[in-house]
Design a protein around this motif. Structure first.
Motif, PDB file in Angstrom:
ATOM      1  N   ILE A 271       0.825  -1.213   0.000  1.00 15.05           N
ATOM      2  CA  ILE A 271       0.000   0.000   0.000  1.00 15.05           C
ATOM      3  C   ILE A 271       0.858   1.261   0.000  1.00 15.05           C
ATOM      4  CG2 ILE A 271      -1.733   1.307   1.283  1.00 15.05           C
ATOM      5  CD1 ILE A 271      -2.835  -1.310   2.336  1.00 15.05           C
ATOM      6  N   TRP A 272       1.899   1.304   0.817  1.00 18.11           N
ATOM      7  CA  TRP A 272       2.668   2.529   0.981  1.00 18.11           C
ATOM      8  C   TRP A 272       4.007   2.511   0.245  1.00 18.11           C
ATOM      9  CZ3 TRP A 272      -0.857   1.255   4.696  1.00 18.11           C
ATOM     10  CH2 TRP A 272      -1.668   2.298   5.186  1.00 18.11           C
ATOM     11  N   GLY A 273       4.692   1.381   0.229  1.00 11.68           N
ATOM     12  CA  GLY A 273       6.036   1.375  -0.293  1.00 11.68           C
ATOM     13  C   GLY A 273       7.015   1.886   0.752  1.00 11.68           C
ATOM     14  N   SER A 274       8.299   1.918   0.414  1.00 13.62           N
ATOM     15  CA  SER A 274       9.322   2.267   1.395  1.00 13.62           C
ATOM     16  C   SER A 274       9.334   3.757   1.717  1.00 13.62           C
ATOM     17  CB  SER A 274      10.698   1.837   0.873  1.00 13.62           C
ATOM     18  OG  SER A 274      10.971   2.476  -0.371  1.00 13.62           O
ATOM     19  N   THR A 275       9.336   4.623   0.683  1.00 10.67           N
ATOM     20  CA  THR A 275       9.432   6.066   0.926  1.00 10.67           C
ATOM     21  C   THR A 275       8.171   6.616   1.564  1.00 10.67           C
ATOM     22  OG1 THR A 275      10.902   6.262  -0.986  1.00 10.67           O
ATOM     23  CG2 THR A 275       9.919   8.294  -0.134  1.00 10.67           C
ATOM     24  N   SER A 276       7.011   6.250   1.022  1.00 10.54           N
ATOM     25  CA  SER A 276       5.742   6.774   1.542  1.00 10.54           C
ATOM     26  C   SER A 276       5.490   6.317   2.968  1.00 10.54           C
ATOM     27  CB  SER A 276       4.584   6.340   0.634  1.00 10.54           C
ATOM     28  OG  SER A 276       4.755   6.862  -0.668  1.00 10.54           O
ATOM     29  N   SER A 277       5.919   5.118   3.317  1.00 15.08           N
ATOM     30  CA  SER A 277       5.666   4.623   4.672  1.00 15.08           C
ATOM     31  C   SER A 277       6.451   5.430   5.705  1.00 15.08           C
ATOM     32  CB  SER A 277       6.035   3.143   4.757  1.00 15.08           C
ATOM     33  OG  SER A 277       7.425   2.955   4.524  1.00 15.08           O
ATOM     34  N   GLN A 278       7.673   5.852   5.369  1.00 11.54           N
ATOM     35  CA  GLN A 278       8.448   6.659   6.304  1.00 11.54           C
ATOM     36  C   GLN A 278       7.840   8.049   6.470  1.00 11.54           C
ATOM     37  OE1 GLN A 278      12.559   6.684   5.135  1.00 11.54           O
ATOM     38  NE2 GLN A 278      12.698   4.459   5.000  1.00 11.54           N
ATOM     39  N   VAL A 279       7.353   8.620   5.357  1.00 12.74           N
ATOM     40  CA  VAL A 279       6.741   9.946   5.425  1.00 12.74           C
ATOM     41  C   VAL A 279       5.411   9.895   6.159  1.00 12.74           C
ATOM     42  CG1 VAL A 279       5.816  11.855   4.063  1.00 12.74           C
ATOM     43  CG2 VAL A 279       7.919  10.699   3.321  1.00 12.74           C
TER      44      VAL A 279
END
Length: 337
Positions: A271-279
């Motif tokens: 759903i989020w991926g690596s970059t979006s999940s951190q943000v």
């Protein structure tokens, strides 16, 4: 008693004392009961039945853990055998990285929210579905169906629905719930964690309900009849009869939920991926392991992260078993003498 009977009795006592003085009576020796040795046939049956499971467990659990510990001491990119020994440098970098501690915080937040949200819902819906209502079988299937769906398939479906122009915002706009405002379900850091909990609840609530319903089947009906005779209401019977007797099932479910939440990866990744999940604030320890291991080509560092994740999960599991499941496991076959 006559004088002759008194004399005979005195002679008998004196004779018994004399015999006791000259005879050594050994004290009883306490010996532990020896377990009967299993025959060769029983040993062969145990080996044939447990052997394949042991081989699979060693090959896919023990060996990878040992190899991860080994690779964690090297600066290794996955190309060829590791040669650049760095000792504990990888672990030092892990505990100096604020991104790692952010992932740990998110993981434990998911653990707490999962227990608080899914637990009461599972118990309440299990009590409802345990009663004789129309369409109960169909409702049970619908509730349990999301748990059967693959995490990747479920994540892709939710990813499409949660977009700014996705189905969820269209439905809310059509119902005039938030007016014409489109909610950023994935990117907004104030909303994303609750979006994740909504998806996790939809996905895993059915499994919790099935466990609770199985636990309810083990509660004798006579206890509820006795409670009704004593004048207890329905809610009093659930509070003082159902919930205490459902305690072991709740604790087992909580254990499974905690371990699963600590190792959460697939739904967040899809759903989020690596970059979006951190943000968005939904990154987990497993996501951090993937991003800093396979994703960045630093397999040695990723192996060290895997060891830390394994250690955290192991400590939580042992502590939970020691302080929460101790009463449920007392007398179990795996407990020492």
């Amino acid at each position: 008693m006559s004088e002759s009977q008194v004399a005979l009795t005195q002679e008998s006592l004196d004779g018994a004392r004399g015999a006791g003085a000259g005879t050594h009576v050994p004290a009883p020796v306490s010996r532990k009961a020896r377990r009967p040795r299993a025959s060769w046939r029983e040993r062969l049956e145990i080996t044939l039945l447990a052997g394949p499971a042991i081989v699979v467990f060693v090959a896919f659990v023990i060996v990878p853990v040992v190899m991860a510990v080994y690779y964690g001491f090297y600066r290794w990119t996955g190309d060829g055998p590791p040669t650049d020994w760095v000792g504990l440098q990888n672990y030092k970098l892990i505990f100096q990285d604020p991104v790692f501690f952010s992932a740990v915080k998110h993981s434990f937040a998911i653990v707490g929210l999962s227990l608080v949200i899914q637990g009461p819902l599972a118990v309440g819906l299990a009590l409802l579905l345990n009663r004789k209502i129309r369409g109960r079988s169909i409702i049970r299937v619908l509730v349990f169906a999301p748990w059967v769906v693959s995490e990747v398939v479920a994540g892709m479906g939710w990813n499409e629905m949660l977009q700014a122009d996705g189905a969820l915002n269209h439905m809310l706009t059509g119902l005039h719930i938030f007016g014409t405002v489109s909610i950023d379900w994935i990117g907004d850091s104030h909303v994303a964690i609750w979006t994740l909990m909504m998806v996790l609840t939809w996905k895993y609530l059915g499994f919790a309900i099935i466990l609770m319903m199985a636990g309810l089947q083990n509660i004798p009906e006579e206890l509820f009849e006795a409670a009704r005779v004593d004048g207890a209401s329905y809610w009093q019977a659930q509070r003082y009869v159902t919930v205490p007797l459902l305690g072991p099932t709740i604790r087992i479910w909580a254990f499974l939920s905690i371990i699963g939440s600590l190792q959460l990866f697939d739904l967040v990744w899809v759903i989020w991926g690596s970059t979006s999940s951190q943000v968005a604030g939904t990154s987990t320890m497993a996501m951090y392991m993937r991003d800093n291991g396979l994703g960045s080509g630093t397999w040695g560092y990723g192996s060290a992260v895997a060891v830390v994740l394994f250690g955290i999960s192991l400590v939580v599991a042992v502590a939970y078993q020691r302080f929460v499941l101790r009463r449920d496991l007392s007398g179990a076959i795996t407990e020492g003498a």
